[in-house]
Design an enzyme around this catalytic site. Structure first.
Site, PDB file in Angstrom:
ATOM      1  N   LYS A  34      -0.878  12.551  31.939  1.00 60.30           N
ATOM      2  CA  LYS A  34      -0.694  11.106  31.564  1.00 60.30           C
ATOM      3  C   LYS A  34       0.465  11.035  30.829  1.00 60.30           C
ATOM      4  N   PHE A  55      -4.071  21.412   4.188  1.00 65.90           N
ATOM      5  CA  PHE A  55      -3.813  20.926   5.677  1.00 65.90           C
ATOM      6  C   PHE A  55      -4.726  19.783   6.332  1.00 65.90           C
ATOM      7  N   PRO A 106      -1.392  20.038  25.048  1.00 65.78           N
ATOM      8  CA  PRO A 106      -2.765  20.569  25.522  1.00 65.78           C
ATOM      9  C   PRO A 106      -3.545  19.887  26.222  1.00 65.78           C
ATOM     10  N   GLU A 124       6.568  11.977  10.231  1.00 67.09           N
ATOM     11  CA  GLU A 124       6.150  10.504  10.706  1.00 67.09           C
ATOM     12  C   GLU A 124       6.358   9.628   9.547  1.00 67.09           C
ATOM     13  N   THR A 140      -1.284   6.738   5.928  1.00 66.21           N
ATOM     14  CA  THR A 140      -1.988   7.398   4.808  1.00 66.21           C
ATOM     15  C   THR A 140      -1.273   8.834   4.506  1.00 66.21           C
ATOM     16  N   LYS A 141      -0.515   9.402   5.630  1.00 66.07           N
ATOM     17  CA  LYS A 141       0.096  10.555   5.215  1.00 66.07           C
ATOM     18  C   LYS A 141       1.293  10.277   4.112  1.00 66.07           C
ATOM     19  N   ALA A 150      -6.840  17.010   7.265  1.00 62.38           N
ATOM     20  CA  ALA A 150      -6.347  15.520   7.481  1.00 62.38           C
ATOM     21  C   ALA A 150      -7.076  14.929   8.877  1.00 62.38           C
ATOM     22  N   THR A 185       4.017  15.370   7.198  1.00 59.58           N
ATOM     23  CA  THR A 185       4.656  15.198   8.651  1.00 59.58           C
ATOM     24  C   THR A 185       5.704  14.333   8.611  1.00 59.58           C
ATOM     25  N   ASN A 231       6.817  17.948  15.263  1.00 56.98           N
ATOM     26  CA  ASN A 231       5.519  18.042  16.173  1.00 56.98           C
ATOM     27  C   ASN A 231       5.406  19.559  16.396  1.00 56.98           C
ATOM     28  N   ASN A 232       4.238  20.020  16.241  1.00 57.61           N
ATOM     29  CA  ASN A 232       3.682  21.549  16.485  1.00 57.61           C
ATOM     30  C   ASN A 232       3.199  21.642  17.906  1.00 57.61           C
ATOM     31  N   TYR A 247      -2.294   6.374  10.795  1.00 57.12           N
ATOM     32  CA  TYR A 247      -2.074   7.927  10.532  1.00 57.12           C
ATOM     33  C   TYR A 247      -0.940   8.092   9.431  1.00 57.12           C
TER      34      TYR A 247
HETATM   35  P1  NAD Z   1      -6.170  19.076  13.134  1.00 56.93           P
HETATM   36  O1  NAD Z   1      -6.683  17.708  13.440  1.00 56.93           O
HETATM   37  O2  NAD Z   1      -6.020  19.773  14.317  1.00 56.93           O
HETATM   38  O3  NAD Z   1      -7.033  19.525  12.080  1.00 56.93           O
HETATM   39  C1  NAD Z   1      -7.508  18.967  10.797  1.00 56.93           C
HETATM   40  C2  NAD Z   1      -8.473  19.845  10.410  1.00 56.93           C
HETATM   41  O4  NAD Z   1      -8.845  19.242   9.037  1.00 56.93           O
HETATM   42  C3  NAD Z   1      -9.910  19.981  11.076  1.00 56.93           C
HETATM   43  O5  NAD Z   1     -10.355  21.154  11.007  1.00 56.93           O
HETATM   44  C4  NAD Z   1     -10.695  19.035  10.303  1.00 56.93           C
HETATM   45  O6  NAD Z   1     -12.283  19.489  10.663  1.00 56.93           O
HETATM   46  C5  NAD Z   1     -10.321  19.022   8.902  1.00 56.93           C
HETATM   47  N1  NAD Z   1     -10.785  17.918   8.306  1.00 56.93           N
HETATM   48  C6  NAD Z   1     -10.768  16.601   8.428  1.00 56.93           C
HETATM   49  N2  NAD Z   1     -11.319  15.846   7.618  1.00 56.93           N
HETATM   50  C7  NAD Z   1     -11.748  16.746   6.539  1.00 56.93           C
HETATM   51  C8  NAD Z   1     -12.007  16.572   5.374  1.00 56.93           C
HETATM   52  N3  NAD Z   1     -12.438  15.408   4.978  1.00 56.93           N
HETATM   53  N4  NAD Z   1     -12.525  17.555   4.529  1.00 56.93           N
HETATM   54  C9  NAD Z   1     -12.117  18.709   4.996  1.00 56.93           C
HETATM   55  N5  NAD Z   1     -11.526  19.113   6.157  1.00 56.93           N
HETATM   56  C10 NAD Z   1     -11.410  18.188   6.982  1.00 56.93           C
HETATM   57  O7  NAD Z   1      -4.838  18.826  12.468  1.00 56.93           O
HETATM   58  P2  NAD Z   1      -3.604  19.436  12.581  1.00 56.93           P
HETATM   59  O8  NAD Z   1      -2.645  19.291  13.694  1.00 56.93           O
HETATM   60  O9  NAD Z   1      -3.969  21.057  12.203  1.00 56.93           O
HETATM   61  O10 NAD Z   1      -2.741  19.136  11.244  1.00 56.93           O
HETATM   62  C11 NAD Z   1      -2.963  19.842  10.025  1.00 56.93           C
HETATM   63  C12 NAD Z   1      -2.095  19.090   8.877  1.00 56.93           C
HETATM   64  O11 NAD Z   1      -0.780  18.996   9.411  1.00 56.93           O
HETATM   65  C13 NAD Z   1      -2.264  17.689   8.694  1.00 56.93           C
HETATM   66  O12 NAD Z   1      -2.138  17.481   7.533  1.00 56.93           O
HETATM   67  C14 NAD Z   1      -1.071  16.814   9.512  1.00 56.93           C
HETATM   68  O13 NAD Z   1      -0.736  15.801   9.083  1.00 56.93           O
HETATM   69  C15 NAD Z   1      -0.154  18.027   9.447  1.00 56.93           C
HETATM   70  N6  NAD Z   1       0.901  17.932  10.295  1.00 56.93           N
HETATM   71  C16 NAD Z   1       0.767  17.940  11.884  1.00 56.93           C
HETATM   72  C17 NAD Z   1       1.487  18.196  12.630  1.00 56.93           C
HETATM   73  C18 NAD Z   1       1.279  18.601  14.115  1.00 56.93           C
HETATM   74  O14 NAD Z   1       2.235  18.566  14.851  1.00 56.93           O
HETATM   75  N7  NAD Z   1       0.172  18.592  14.794  1.00 56.93           N
HETATM   76  C19 NAD Z   1       2.997  18.146  12.206  1.00 56.93           C
HETATM   77  C20 NAD Z   1       3.210  17.850  10.972  1.00 56.93           C
HETATM   78  C21 NAD Z   1       2.385  17.888   9.975  1.00 56.93           C
HETATM   79  O1  TDX Z   2      -1.600  11.641  26.868  1.00 60.38           O
HETATM   80  C1  TDX Z   2      -0.772  11.535  26.191  1.00 60.38           C
HETATM   81  N1  TDX Z   2       0.434  11.171  26.567  1.00 60.38           N
HETATM   82  C2  TDX Z   2       1.670  10.888  25.920  1.00 60.38           C
HETATM   83  O2  TDX Z   2       2.628  10.235  26.379  1.00 60.38           O
HETATM   84  C3  TDX Z   2      -0.516  11.769  24.578  1.00 60.38           C
HETATM   85  C4  TDX Z   2      -1.801  12.335  23.949  1.00 60.38           C
HETATM   86  C5  TDX Z   2       0.425  11.689  23.938  1.00 60.38           C
HETATM   87  N2  TDX Z   2       1.842  11.173  24.663  1.00 60.38           N
HETATM   88  C6  TDX Z   2       2.873  10.853  23.995  1.00 60.38           C
HETATM   89  C7  TDX Z   2       2.673  10.244  22.557  1.00 60.38           C
HETATM   90  C8  TDX Z   2       3.729  10.838  21.638  1.00 60.38           C
HETATM   91  O3  TDX Z   2       5.068  10.137  22.009  1.00 60.38           O
HETATM   92  O4  TDX Z   2       3.386  12.094  23.455  1.00 60.38           O
HETATM   93  C9  TDX Z   2       3.974  12.163  22.209  1.00 60.38           C
HETATM   94  C10 TDX Z   2       3.175  13.300  21.408  1.00 60.38           C
HETATM   95  O5  TDX Z   2       1.718  12.640  20.933  1.00 60.38           O
HETATM   96  P1  TDX Z   2       0.586  13.460  20.223  1.00 60.38           P
HETATM   97  O6  TDX Z   2       0.442  14.812  20.677  1.00 60.38           O
HETATM   98  O7  TDX Z   2      -0.344  12.399  19.898  1.00 60.38           O
HETATM   99  O8  TDX Z   2       1.512  13.535  18.833  1.00 60.38           O
HETATM  100  P2  TDX Z   2       2.518  12.680  17.752  1.00 60.38           P
HETATM  101  O9  TDX Z   2       1.740  11.102  18.007  1.00 60.38           O
HETATM  102  O10 TDX Z   2       3.940  12.735  18.015  1.00 60.38           O
HETATM  103  O11 TDX Z   2       2.100  13.162  16.414  1.00 60.38           O
HETATM  104  C11 TDX Z   2       1.972  14.600  16.073  1.00 60.38           C
HETATM  105  O12 TDX Z   2       3.109  15.037  15.371  1.00 60.38           O
HETATM  106  C12 TDX Z   2       3.210  14.810  14.185  1.00 60.38           C
HETATM  107  C13 TDX Z   2       0.807  15.227  15.339  1.00 60.38           C
HETATM  108  O13 TDX Z   2      -0.535  14.622  16.230  1.00 60.38           O
HETATM  109  C14 TDX Z   2       0.579  14.606  13.935  1.00 60.38           C
HETATM  110  O14 TDX Z   2      -0.301  15.111  13.318  1.00 60.38           O
HETATM  111  C15 TDX Z   2       1.755  15.002  13.332  1.00 60.38           C
HETATM  112  O15 TDX Z   2       1.903  14.493  12.043  1.00 60.38           O
END
Ligand code: NAD
Ligand code: TDX
Length: 332
Positions: free
Chosen positions: A203, A78, A190, A123, A151-152, A80, A121, A177-178, A148
């Site tokens: 915002k 996970f 959040p 993306e 690199t993914k 990243a 992801t 998106n989670n 971002y």
């Molecule tokens: P997050 O930013 O909340 O957590 C990332 C974690 O990785 C953190 O705990 C951070 O300390 C750790 N980390 C960062 N660099 C590191 C390194 N060099 N070595 C070890 N640990 C390191 O991210 P998330 O939202 O939990 O995402 C987790 C994974 O899921 C990512 O690979 C992301 O691309 C993927 N993903 C996220 C979403 C989403 O909506 N958040 C959706 C699809 C896929």
């Molecule tokens: O304050 C804000 N206002 C706003 O309008 C923020 C922080 C975001 N946005 C918009 C941008 C996007 O269209 O909301 C949407 C969601 O934004 P993010 O939460 O930054 O997510 P997104 O860029 O879609 O990427 C997320 O989903 C795919 C995760 O952060 C990634 O890690 C994942 O790969």
């Protein structure tokens, strides 16, 4: 019962995954996490020490990764740098963690013949027009937009190459998106919830027409468990719960659930290169592995998430000011 190495287990999705493993399986877990700004040890602090151990270090530290993979049966990756807006300010840690870190892990699982699952992801596929009837499938060409997502995408391609060239036993999942508990407050949902708690207006970037395909984090993680149980090696599975919603609609729903006027938000600067729409077709996961989302209703999942942020202010309060200062500097 197996020994799982979970990278990034102190972040949002990783924490929820580790908690699911401890609650619903017999696996023992080692978390490897660099504890960047996105990692929070408090998220795991209440878990029993005989089920979950936290090792602080980087996935790009080859010696450390080698020693941890040597003692693991399965690796779930996970870790990243995960935030698009940060990648626009400074891409360098994204290159190091997402590309070099994945390479280091792949070399270790290749050496020990360890089962590897790669978290990615939607993306990587770029974006869709609002009126496009198409959704992403496993066959959609890669076309990432941001540092971002590029690199993914690169990390996914490394996995595919290590499968084909070296026979690494890997699967890949690309999820939409989670949302849910333990998500860093830099992220959209959040950020807005904690703004409203603070009496600050949410915002919205640009006109807010952008669409995201929302899935509860637990449904993502249940799909990952299912892929570990029954996924075919070398395959990619898209994970999504048919949760397409416009950003404006999500902000209005947050305001409504938090008893505020639904127009009490601000439009702020748009994100550079902002992807318009993501949409996942998860037919392969559903038909092949029998996975279905358990959170049918986004509104009730969102209400529970709002309750979680209200009840866990100690968890997010320490980083609120610094997070908002970064946005303020960008006019967001
Ligand atoms: P997050 O930013 O909340 O957590 C990332 C974690 O990785 C953190 O705990 C951070 O300390 C750790 N980390 C960062 N660099 C590191 C390194 N060099 N070595 C070890 N640990 C390191 O991210 P998330 O939202 O939990 O995402 C987790 C994974 O899921 C990512 O690979 C992301 O691309 C993927 N993903 C996220 C979403 C989403 O909506 N958040 C959706 C699809 C896929
Ligand atoms: O304050 C804000 N206002 C706003 O309008 C923020 C922080 C975001 N946005 C918009 C941008 C996007 O269209 O909301 C949407 C969601 O934004 P993010 O939460 O930054 O997510 P997104 O860029 O879609 O990427 C997320 O989903 C795919 C995760 O952060 C990634 O890690 C994942 O790969």
């Amino acid at each position: 019962m197996g020994r799982l190495l979970v990278t990034g287990g102190a972040g949002f999705i990783g924490t929820n995954f580790v908690r699911l493993l401890v609650d619903s399986t017999d696996h023992t877990v080692t978390v490897l996490d660099a504890m960047t700004y996105a990692g929070n040890a408090n998220s795991l602090a209440d878990l029993p020490a005989n089920r979950c151990r936290l090792v602080i270090g980087s996935v790009s530290d080859a010696e450390l990764v080698d020693s941890l993979v040597a003692e693991s049966d399965i690796v779930v990756h996970f870790a990243a740098e995960s935030h698009n807006d940060n990648s626009l300010r400074d891409p360098s840690p994204f290159i190091q963690t997402n590309l070099v870190g994945t390479y280091v892990l792949l070399e270790a699982v290749r050496k020990y013949g360890t089962r590897y699952h790669h978290i990615s992801t939607d993306e990587v596929y770029g974006d869709l027009e609002l009126d496009d009837p198409a959704r992403f499938t496993e066959n959609t060409p890669y076309n990432p937009s941001s540092p971002y997502s590029s690199t993914k995408a690169g990390s996914d391609l490394l996995v595919r190459a290590w499968v084909r060239s070296f026979g690494v036993q890997a699967t890949i999942s690309n999820c939409s998106n989670n949302y849910g508990p333990y998500q860093h407050i830099e992220k959209f949902i959040p950020r807005q919830i904690t703004n409203v708690i603070d009496g600050v207006r949410p915002k919205l970037y640009g006109a807010g027409l952008n669409v995201r395909d929302w899935i509860h984090v637990t449904d993502h993680n249940l799909a990952v468990l299912r892929i570990l149980e029954a996924g075919r090696l070398g395959e990619t599975y898209l994970i999504g719960a048919d949760g397409e919603l416009g950003n404006k609609t999500v902000i209005e729903l947050i305001l409504q659930l938090m008893d505020q006027p639904v127009d009490a938000y601000d439009h702020v600067n748009d994100r550079a290169g902002h992807d318009m729409r993501y949409a996942i077709d998860s037919t392969k996961l559903r038909t092949e592995l029998g996975w279905e989302p358990t959170y049918g209703d986004f509104e009730s999942g969102l209400a529970a998430t709002i309750d979680w942020y209200r009840a866990n202010e100690d968890w997010w309060r320490p980083v609120k000011q610094a997070t908002e200062a970064k946005y303020a500097a960008a006019g967001q």
